[in-house]
Design an enzyme around this catalytic site. Structure first.
Site, PDB file in Angstrom:
ATOM      1  N   GLN A  36       0.918  -1.186   0.080  1.00 36.35           N
ATOM      2  CA  GLN A  36       0.049  -0.486   0.021  1.00 36.35           C
ATOM      3  C   GLN A  36       0.942   0.755   0.207  1.00 36.35           C
ATOM      4  O   GLN A  36       0.453   2.265  -0.866  1.00 36.35           O
ATOM      5  CB  GLN A  36      -1.021  -0.050   1.271  1.00 36.35           C
ATOM      6  CG  GLN A  36      -1.795  -1.051   1.182  1.00 36.35           C
ATOM      7  CD  GLN A  36      -1.884  -2.117   1.573  1.00 36.35           C
ATOM      8  OE1 GLN A  36      -0.217  -2.939   1.921  1.00 36.35           O
ATOM      9  NE2 GLN A  36      -2.245  -3.449   1.717  1.00 36.35           N
ATOM     10  N   LEU A  85      24.052 -23.106 -25.811  1.00 39.05           N
ATOM     11  CA  LEU A  85      25.220 -23.750 -25.478  1.00 39.05           C
ATOM     12  C   LEU A  85      25.050 -25.837 -25.713  1.00 39.05           C
ATOM     13  O   LEU A  85      23.743 -26.004 -26.560  1.00 39.05           O
ATOM     14  CB  LEU A  85      24.888 -23.983 -24.612  1.00 39.05           C
ATOM     15  CG  LEU A  85      25.044 -22.789 -23.538  1.00 39.05           C
ATOM     16  CD1 LEU A  85      24.338 -22.259 -22.172  1.00 39.05           C
ATOM     17  CD2 LEU A  85      26.661 -22.591 -22.534  1.00 39.05           C
ATOM     18  N   GLU A 115      24.651 -22.893 -12.348  1.00 33.89           N
ATOM     19  CA  GLU A 115      23.736 -21.962 -12.158  1.00 33.89           C
ATOM     20  C   GLU A 115      22.780 -22.914 -12.227  1.00 33.89           C
ATOM     21  O   GLU A 115      22.718 -23.353 -13.453  1.00 33.89           O
ATOM     22  CB  GLU A 115      24.466 -20.329 -13.247  1.00 33.89           C
ATOM     23  CG  GLU A 115      24.806 -19.714 -12.819  1.00 33.89           C
ATOM     24  CD  GLU A 115      25.510 -19.244 -13.861  1.00 33.89           C
ATOM     25  OE1 GLU A 115      26.464 -17.537 -14.064  1.00 33.89           O
ATOM     26  OE2 GLU A 115      24.800 -19.303 -14.984  1.00 33.89           O
ATOM     27  N   LYS A 117      19.904 -23.981 -15.365  1.00 31.38           N
ATOM     28  CA  LYS A 117      19.303 -23.144 -16.584  1.00 31.38           C
ATOM     29  C   LYS A 117      17.438 -22.683 -16.329  1.00 31.38           C
ATOM     30  O   LYS A 117      17.115 -23.674 -16.917  1.00 31.38           O
ATOM     31  CB  LYS A 117      19.479 -24.420 -16.916  1.00 31.38           C
ATOM     32  CG  LYS A 117      19.674 -23.844 -19.118  1.00 31.38           C
ATOM     33  CD  LYS A 117      19.712 -25.292 -19.870  1.00 31.38           C
ATOM     34  CE  LYS A 117      19.846 -24.884 -21.356  1.00 31.38           C
ATOM     35  NZ  LYS A 117      19.043 -24.418 -21.787  1.00 31.38           N
ATOM     36  N   ARG A 138      17.784 -12.996 -29.210  1.00 31.99           N
ATOM     37  CA  ARG A 138      18.792 -14.218 -29.083  1.00 31.99           C
ATOM     38  C   ARG A 138      18.725 -13.390 -30.696  1.00 31.99           C
ATOM     39  O   ARG A 138      19.563 -13.417 -31.282  1.00 31.99           O
ATOM     40  CB  ARG A 138      19.298 -15.090 -28.666  1.00 31.99           C
ATOM     41  CG  ARG A 138      20.079 -15.789 -29.103  1.00 31.99           C
ATOM     42  CD  ARG A 138      20.184 -17.182 -29.187  1.00 31.99           C
ATOM     43  NE  ARG A 138      19.889 -17.822 -27.360  1.00 31.99           N
ATOM     44  CZ  ARG A 138      20.755 -18.294 -27.114  1.00 31.99           C
ATOM     45  NH1 ARG A 138      21.669 -17.759 -27.282  1.00 31.99           N
ATOM     46  NH2 ARG A 138      20.698 -18.946 -25.698  1.00 31.99           N
ATOM     47  N   GLU A 172      17.883 -13.938 -18.548  1.00 36.31           N
ATOM     48  CA  GLU A 172      17.324 -14.767 -19.195  1.00 36.31           C
ATOM     49  C   GLU A 172      15.099 -13.911 -18.600  1.00 36.31           C
ATOM     50  O   GLU A 172      15.383 -13.828 -17.617  1.00 36.31           O
ATOM     51  CB  GLU A 172      17.306 -16.183 -18.675  1.00 36.31           C
ATOM     52  CG  GLU A 172      15.860 -17.392 -19.351  1.00 36.31           C
ATOM     53  CD  GLU A 172      17.248 -18.173 -20.842  1.00 36.31           C
ATOM     54  OE1 GLU A 172      16.425 -18.417 -21.351  1.00 36.31           O
ATOM     55  OE2 GLU A 172      17.649 -17.610 -20.601  1.00 36.31           O
ATOM     56  N   CYS A 409     -26.624 -31.031 -25.282  1.00 39.22           N
ATOM     57  CA  CYS A 409     -28.062 -31.103 -25.269  1.00 39.22           C
ATOM     58  C   CYS A 409     -28.246 -30.960 -26.829  1.00 39.22           C
ATOM     59  O   CYS A 409     -29.719 -30.687 -27.350  1.00 39.22           O
ATOM     60  CB  CYS A 409     -28.406 -29.053 -25.223  1.00 39.22           C
ATOM     61  SG  CYS A 409     -27.710 -27.982 -26.423  1.00 39.22           S
TER      62      CYS A 409
END
Length: 668
Positions: A36, A85, A115, A117, A138, A172, A409
């Site tokens: 808020q 990669l 790290e 991915k 990219r 990313e 229906c």
């Protein structure tokens, strides 16, 4: 016109203050003000820019709202190629990578940086004197597209850095799992093709020409690479990650400096096991030689660096027999094919049904009744039929074609727009459409009428007791008893009591319950807060609707079209005549033992859900907060607590077990 000095100073101070709070929230995960309070600062900035348009700068936080429509995306050359990669999927292949690295460097030991991915879309961000000037996809690795206006709407990407750097970083952009589910549900409701996975949803979002629409989809980001790191005295990837965080970027906290290849494999195993805990999709880990000097010596091929590799997780897929494809009619008439297959365990849960979305999906993937099919969880959440195992076909499989009439229906079917993929039942009196509408109306997030589950609602529809949602308020003891078997005194009393109590629900619940296309609980609250009563909403013009934050042209048109229908007008009148609350109640500051206290919760409680606990806290005069901040007074700890507990301990906040809390402040 001349802008007073004090206004200019206030404007610059507001910008800096808001960006500081963005940094604390998105990068440090350590907010020091409430939502808020943040909204109040942001609103003041918006008002200043409206009054003094000359003040507005490219790094203003208001750029995140969007509002810029482009005709297309310009091509931009990358300073250095954005390479892809090479992938590896097992320990043997990662050991081969390690051997190649050692051989090429003529070393016996190399330190790696690992790290997660992220399964998203790669982006390059360029800053000049600390201000974001360009965001580039990219593309083909050499040339990408300029998506700057869209990227500016992503809150975790700083518009101004904490230092006046001229720099390019890469990372990313991704879509959180919950947002992926929300958007696909919304698209299915609109009759639009669904996204196959969060990565596709992210890519599609970033290619939208209207940045306002991008802002509505809650994208996020992690940055992980600095171009020309030597310019900033960075010698390793680990140093680069810490540097990125210091200057204002959100980085992924789940990384490891691995001293040997064994630690790399352990990191891969750990996150292969734990990836379901994450709020975003990962499809493996990235293993990089930590030293930038060694990276330079190893170099690159035309396609990928020799100093890094993606160590992928295998997506869990299961094969099963597709026993039947059933056709399901939704509240808006959309006819959805649903796969029913032999039960399988997939990522910890038993699944036996999955939406096939639409008939184009069936045709494109050549999925037939009786096929053996592969199932996986899209976004790690929703079971999805990937496709058939064609080599197992016997010739007895059945092709399911779009229906020529409603499967419930028998009414006419067709498309509302030629551009949509959905086929709908066009009969306004279709009982299945009514049943789905009723289920939404009585649900917990709408009118919350307990005791009226799908089975009893179907009996009422079949018996002709309910022709529309308003008929619920004209039920009486005699009508309910006429359903016969299983309807006792207690059931009748409970249903009538619940219906009577629902007449006093808040306006936002009623708006949500009406089933307006594209209007969920959040939008319903925004509408209720703005218009205060249903009549004002019904009379609202397009221009007024789109002025409300979060209400775009599609939603505004849907609201106007919905309330213009004669059938809806009759239903609203019946609801009014029955005494259903049509106005927003004035909020009273409740007295109670929690007055003035901010309460947060972590872990699962045994007595109630998170939403019920939030309502309980507010009923006792307190304020419920989703996040631990320095203003939090009490953290209530349930089963399997998360990181909020560590944060509360570091702040010296009072921590109570569920039992301690209710012993002191009473139960509902």
């Amino acid at each position: 016109m001349d802008i007073p000095k004090n206004i200019k100073e206030r404007y610059e101070k507001l910008k800096a203050e808001i960006e500081e709070h963005n940094y604390r929230y998105y990068v440090l995960a350590d907010p020091i003000i409430s939502d808020q309070e943040y909204d109040k600062l942001f609103k003041e900035l918006v008002e200043l820019e409206k009054k003094y348009p000359e003040l507005k700068t490219p790094d203003s936080p208001t750029q995140r709202i969007g509002g810029i429509v482009v005709e297309g995306f310009n091509k931009v050359n990358h300073l250095i190629p954005m390479l892809s990669l090479d992938n590896t999927y097992n320990e043997e292949e990662i050991l081969d990578f390690h051997k190649r690295v050692l051989k090429n460097l003529s070393l016996n030991h190399v330190e790696y940086f690992c790290e997660l991915k992220i399964d998203g879309v790669s982006v390059a961000l360029r800053y000049t004197d600390g201000v974001l000037t360009q965001a580039i996809t990219r593309g083909d690795g050499t040339t990408g597209e300029d998506i700057t206006q869209n990227v500016k709407t992503i809150p975790s990407i700083p518009l101004r850095l904490r230092e006046n750097l001229t720099i390019e970083v890469r990372g990313e952009i991704y879509m959180p799992k919950k947002e992926f589910v929300r958007i696909n549900s919304e698209r299915e409701e609109k009759g639009l093709p669904v996204f196959a996975n969060p990565r596709n949803a992210t890519a599609g979002t970033l290619k939208l020409l209207d940045s306002t629409e991008v802002a509505k989809r809650k994208l996020s980001s992690f940055m992980y690479y600095v171009i020309f790191p030597q310019n900033y005295n960075l010698e390793t990837q680990e140093e680069a990650i810490n540097f990125l965080k210091e200057v204002g970027f959100r980085i992924n906290p789940n990384y490891k400096n691995a001293q040997d290849i064994g630690q790399v494999i352990e990191f891969w195993k750990e996150w292969n096991r734990r990836r379901k805990e994450l709020e975003y999709e990962v499809d493996g880990i990235v293993v990089k030689v930590n030293s930038f000097e060694l990276q330079r010596l190893l170099g690159e091929t035309a396609r990928s660096p020799r100093w890094a590799i993606a160590f992928k997780f295998e997506a869990e897929q299961k094969e099963t027999k597709l026993k039947a494809i059933k056709l399901q009619v939704g509240s808006t008439g959309i006819i959805t094919p649903v796969a029913e297959f032999d039960p399988i365990q997939l990522e910890g849960t038993i699944v036996k049904r999955a939406s096939l979305h639409n008939f184009d999906y069936l045709k494109e993937r050549d999925i037939r009744e009786g096929d053996y099919v592969l199932i996986e969880k899209a976004g790690g959440i929703i079971p999805q039929v990937i496709g058939p195992v064609k080599e197992k076909r016997t010739g007895e499989e059945k092709i399911i074609r779009p229906p020529e009439k409603c499967p419930v229906c028998g009414g006419k079917v067709g498309k509302i727009k030629s551009s949509e993929v959905a086929i709908r039942c066009l009969n306004p009196s279709c009982p299945e459409k009514l049943l789905r509408t009723l289920e939404n109306f009585v649900s917990r997030n709408a009118m919350n009428i307990q005791g009226l589950g799908p089975k009893i609602l179907k009996r009422m529809v079949d018996a002709g007791l309910l022709k529309d949602i308003a008929d619920l308020y004209y039920l009486n003891e005699q009508k309910i008893r006429s359903l016969g078997e299983g309807i006792g005194d207690k059931t009748v009393e409970n249903i009538l009591t619940q219906i009577e109590q629902s007449k006093n629900r808040e306006l936002d619940r009623l708006i949500n319950a009406l089933g307006i296309p594209n209007v969920g609980s959040k939008t319903a609250k925004d509408l209720a807060n703005h218009f205060k009563n249903l009549d004002s909403l019904i009379d609202a013009k397009f221009d007024e609707l789109v002025e409300i934050e979060g209400i775009g042209e599609d939603i505004a048109n849907a609201i106007i079209k919905f309330f213009s229908q004669e059938e809806v007008k009759k239903i609203v009148k019946k609801l009014k005549d029955a005494g259903v609350n049509m106005g927003k109640k004035e909020e009273e500051k409740l007295e109670g033992p929690l007055k003035g206290l901010v309460i947060c919760q972590t872990g699962a409680l045994s007595k109630m859900t998170r939403q019920e606990f939030a309502e309980y806290v507010e009923s006792k005069g307190g304020t419920f907060s989703e996040n631990v901040t320095k203003k939090t007074n009490i953290l209530v700890v349930g089963e399997n607590p998360g990181s909020k507990l560590d944060k509360a301990q570091s702040y010296g906040i009072t921590i109570m077990s569920e039992e301690e809390f209710f012993d002191k402040y009473g139960e509902s």
